[in-house]
Write a protein that holds these residues in place. Sequence first.
Motif, PDB file in Angstrom:
ATOM      1  N   PRO A   1       0.850  -1.195   0.000  1.00  0.00           N
ATOM      2  CA  PRO A   1       0.000   0.000   0.000  1.00  0.00           C
ATOM      3  C   PRO A   1       0.891   1.253   0.000  1.00  0.00           C
ATOM      4  O   PRO A   1       1.982   1.225   0.595  1.00  0.00           O
ATOM      5  CB  PRO A   1      -0.771  -0.089   1.321  1.00  0.00           C
TER       6      PRO A   1
ATOM      7  N   GLN B   1      -0.602   8.307   6.431  1.00  0.00           N
ATOM      8  CA  GLN B   1      -1.968   8.112   5.946  1.00  0.00           C
ATOM      9  C   GLN B   1      -2.852   9.163   6.595  1.00  0.00           C
ATOM     10  O   GLN B   1      -2.849   9.315   7.828  1.00  0.00           O
ATOM     11  CB  GLN B   1      -2.470   6.707   6.304  1.00  0.00           C
TER      12      GLN B   1
ATOM     13  N   PHE C   1      -6.227  10.506   7.992  1.00  0.00           N
ATOM     14  CA  PHE C   1      -7.458   9.937   8.541  1.00  0.00           C
ATOM     15  C   PHE C   1      -8.114  11.015   9.386  1.00  0.00           C
ATOM     16  O   PHE C   1      -7.470  11.608  10.253  1.00  0.00           O
ATOM     17  CB  PHE C   1      -7.137   8.706   9.400  1.00  0.00           C
TER      18      PHE C   1
ATOM     19  N   ARG D   1      -8.541   3.181   7.115  1.00  0.00           N
ATOM     20  CA  ARG D   1      -9.410   3.241   5.937  1.00  0.00           C
ATOM     21  C   ARG D   1     -10.385   4.419   6.060  1.00  0.00           C
ATOM     22  O   ARG D   1     -10.847   4.721   7.174  1.00  0.00           O
ATOM     23  CB  ARG D   1     -10.268   1.975   5.827  1.00  0.00           C
TER      24      ARG D   1
ATOM     25  N   ASP E   1     -13.441   4.343   5.334  1.00  0.00           N
ATOM     26  CA  ASP E   1     -14.706   3.847   5.897  1.00  0.00           C
ATOM     27  C   ASP E   1     -14.732   3.963   7.432  1.00  0.00           C
ATOM     28  O   ASP E   1     -15.797   4.131   8.028  1.00  0.00           O
ATOM     29  CB  ASP E   1     -14.921   2.376   5.520  1.00  0.00           C
ATOM     30  N   THR E   2     -13.563   3.829   8.043  1.00  0.00           N
ATOM     31  CA  THR E   2     -13.506   3.851   9.507  1.00  0.00           C
ATOM     32  C   THR E   2     -13.831   5.242  10.055  1.00  0.00           C
ATOM     33  O   THR E   2     -14.187   5.395  11.230  1.00  0.00           O
ATOM     34  CB  THR E   2     -12.122   3.327   9.963  1.00  0.00           C
TER      35      THR E   2
ATOM     36  N   ASN F   1     -12.657  -1.377  15.939  1.00  0.00           N
ATOM     37  CA  ASN F   1     -12.541  -1.917  14.587  1.00  0.00           C
ATOM     38  C   ASN F   1     -11.671  -3.161  14.722  1.00  0.00           C
ATOM     39  O   ASN F   1     -10.476  -3.133  14.460  1.00  0.00           O
ATOM     40  CB  ASN F   1     -11.882  -0.887  13.654  1.00  0.00           C
TER      41      ASN F   1
ATOM     42  N   GLU G   1      -0.308  -6.351   5.200  1.00  0.00           N
ATOM     43  CA  GLU G   1      -0.874  -5.946   6.492  1.00  0.00           C
ATOM     44  C   GLU G   1      -0.867  -7.142   7.460  1.00  0.00           C
ATOM     45  O   GLU G   1      -0.976  -8.280   7.040  1.00  0.00           O
ATOM     46  CB  GLU G   1      -2.295  -5.404   6.309  1.00  0.00           C
TER      47      GLU G   1
ATOM     48  N   ASP H   1     -21.342   2.795   4.903  1.00  0.00           N
ATOM     49  CA  ASP H   1     -20.033   3.336   4.532  1.00  0.00           C
ATOM     50  C   ASP H   1     -20.159   4.201   3.281  1.00  0.00           C
ATOM     51  O   ASP H   1     -21.262   4.470   2.792  1.00  0.00           O
ATOM     52  CB  ASP H   1     -18.992   2.214   4.360  1.00  0.00           C
TER      53      ASP H   1
ATOM     54  N   ARG I   1     -21.881  -0.685   7.518  1.00  0.00           N
ATOM     55  CA  ARG I   1     -20.476  -0.846   7.920  1.00  0.00           C
ATOM     56  C   ARG I   1     -20.240  -0.647   9.414  1.00  0.00           C
ATOM     57  O   ARG I   1     -19.275  -1.140   9.976  1.00  0.00           O
ATOM     58  CB  ARG I   1     -19.621   0.161   7.118  1.00  0.00           C
TER      59      ARG I   1
END
Length: 279
Positions: free
Chosen positions: A69, A77, A79, A94, A96-97, A183, A202, A263, A269
């Motif tokens: 990634p 990253q 977030f 992510r 989505d989180t 999560n 990961e 999501d 989600r």
Amino acid sequence: MTIREAINIGTSQIAPRWPETPYLDACVILASVLGSTRAKLLASLSDPLSQSACEAFMQGVSERRAGSPVAYITHHQEFYALDFYVDKRVLVPRADTEILVETALGFIKPGSRVLDLCTGSGCIAIAIKHTEPEAWVEASDISEDALAVFRRNADEILSGQIVTHKSDLLNSVPGKFDIIVSNPPYLTHSETSKMKNDNWPEPPLALDGGADGLDFIQCIIAAAPDHLNSGGYLLFEADPAQMEAIKLKFEKYKYNDIIIRKDLAGRDRVIAGCYIGKD
Ligand code: GLN
């Protein structure tokens, strides 16, 4: 070689294996090598690249081509509009989180006691504490490696501290909370094995939730009543296909006010349940 030429070469090397965003990936890797931003790169496409920048860029491109990634190459990253350090010890946060964070924040007031279980990079706990500094936030993870990444992020992003616990789920976390957010690993064992066979970098520890992916979620639902204040909420991110089973488990353990959030792709989600208490 100019910046334009480097981006074009990088894009053409990444594209055959990873056709989704090869140009963006090449730009992000080059910006990271130069300690610059994508916007600045695009404003200086004709500038020459030094030999060492060129080598570092080609190294990043070959890692991306091999399946890493981008965040593991740049070690950044974004977030919740914050910049997180990441490496192979933790899951890449992510987008989505962010829905999980937003849903949790809807329940959190100044003074709320919040626990982020299976915190990994710390993106959830740190985004919550950053947005609501008056909340008391704690975080736990079974992995000492993940907690090291967590501390680095907490030190960088927050001025206040977050108490951490090295704990197998709730086993070594003392006290009660108003909100427990998690999560946890929720992929199935076979999904995780396939990713491992494809050399996905990961940590499987952060992904593998057992045969149906629900091992940890089920454990947490059963254990959380002893760690929630009356009227407290337990929230998870999970797979859309798992929502019905999680709802049933919540009901079995007498949680109510169960809500489900979608999501960015419009799939269920996030799920939350309220624990009223034993009396
Ligand atoms: N959402 C992640 C994925 O799809 C899984 C995260 C998790 O298991 N907690 O790869």
